[in-house]
Enzyme design. Sequence first.
Site, PDB file in Angstrom:
ATOM      1  N   ASN A   1       3.621  -5.510   5.687  1.00  0.00           N
ATOM      2  CA  ASN A   1       2.402  -6.369   6.068  1.00  0.00           C
ATOM      3  C   ASN A   1       2.519  -7.637   6.859  1.00  0.00           C
ATOM      4  O   ASN A   1       1.815  -7.963   7.728  1.00  0.00           O
ATOM      5  CB  ASN A   1       1.507  -6.650   4.894  1.00  0.00           C
TER       6      ASN A   1
ATOM      7  N   SER B   1       0.822  -1.290  -0.079  1.00  0.00           N
ATOM      8  CA  SER B   1      -0.111   0.008  -0.076  1.00  0.00           C
ATOM      9  C   SER B   1       0.725   1.285  -0.168  1.00  0.00           C
ATOM     10  O   SER B   1       0.451   2.359  -0.432  1.00  0.00           O
ATOM     11  CB  SER B   1      -0.957   0.052   1.176  1.00  0.00           C
TER      12      SER B   1
ATOM     13  N   HIS C   1       0.602   5.377   6.734  1.00  0.00           N
ATOM     14  CA  HIS C   1       0.676   5.572   5.259  1.00  0.00           C
ATOM     15  C   HIS C   1       0.918   7.200   5.265  1.00  0.00           C
ATOM     16  O   HIS C   1       0.406   7.751   5.761  1.00  0.00           O
ATOM     17  CB  HIS C   1      -0.555   5.126   4.604  1.00  0.00           C
TER      18      HIS C   1
ATOM     19  N   GLY D   1      -1.994  -4.192   1.059  1.00  0.00           N
ATOM     20  CA  GLY D   1      -2.326  -5.258   1.705  1.00  0.00           C
ATOM     21  C   GLY D   1      -1.521  -6.592   1.421  1.00  0.00           C
ATOM     22  O   GLY D   1      -1.405  -7.509   2.115  1.00  0.00           O
TER      23      GLY D   1
ATOM     24  N   ASP E   1      -3.889   7.002  10.120  1.00  0.00           N
ATOM     25  CA  ASP E   1      -3.549   5.826  10.852  1.00  0.00           C
ATOM     26  C   ASP E   1      -2.191   5.734  11.214  1.00  0.00           C
ATOM     27  O   ASP E   1      -1.709   4.932  12.058  1.00  0.00           O
ATOM     28  CB  ASP E   1      -3.764   4.582   9.788  1.00  0.00           C
TER      29      ASP E   1
END
Length: 224
Positions: free
Chosen positions: A115, A49, A199, A86, A196
């Site tokens: 991830n 991502s 990112h 992801g 978050d």
Amino acid sequence: MKNYPLFILFISLFFISTANTAAQNKQVNTLDNSISITPTRNILLLGDSISASYGMKPTQGWVHLLNQKLTEQKQAYTIINASVSGETTSGGLSRLAGILANEKIDLLLIELGGNDGLRGYSPKVIKNNLLQMVKLAQDKNIKVSMIKIKITPNYGPRYNEMFEQVFEDVANASNITLLPFFMEIVATDKALMQADGIHPNAQAQPIIADYVEQQLNEIMTLEP
């Protein structure tokens, strides 16, 4: 003697025609020699991502911005972005063979593992997946570079140390270039991160693009 002028005329026309043809051939050769075609080399970016423009439009992402710069600068390489939000090293490994079979790739750039780490996957499994990806590319005479990944310290210092060591070990074992984690240049600035905290936001994308450009320029300069 009456045919002598005609003979002179014929000879004159012959030499004029020959001279014109030679001049034309010379001009064509000069034009051909002046053409310089630089083939474009393709970099396949296999990422997650962070490279897939998460939370924003694809045109805002660092890969798109960097490709724009490369085009404007008439650089001899471009990035094929195969990043998926992801994505894990297992997912990247499962997709890589198909991509390499359908695309002309000169350099593979791996940006995976984040991830895996956030899910607490075994460093041994992560290492094995990365090694297999590198081998798939190298078996096709494709150069490989990898971006070192770092994660938040949620899993404790021991796991983090083992996780980060994976990338060093893979690079050393495979003799590939290991690039620094580009998120470090923006992650400590909350103004450059999404809500978050994982990112980068749109404001961070040009910064990442510039940073990665410097890294890739060094790599591609060393390429034959």
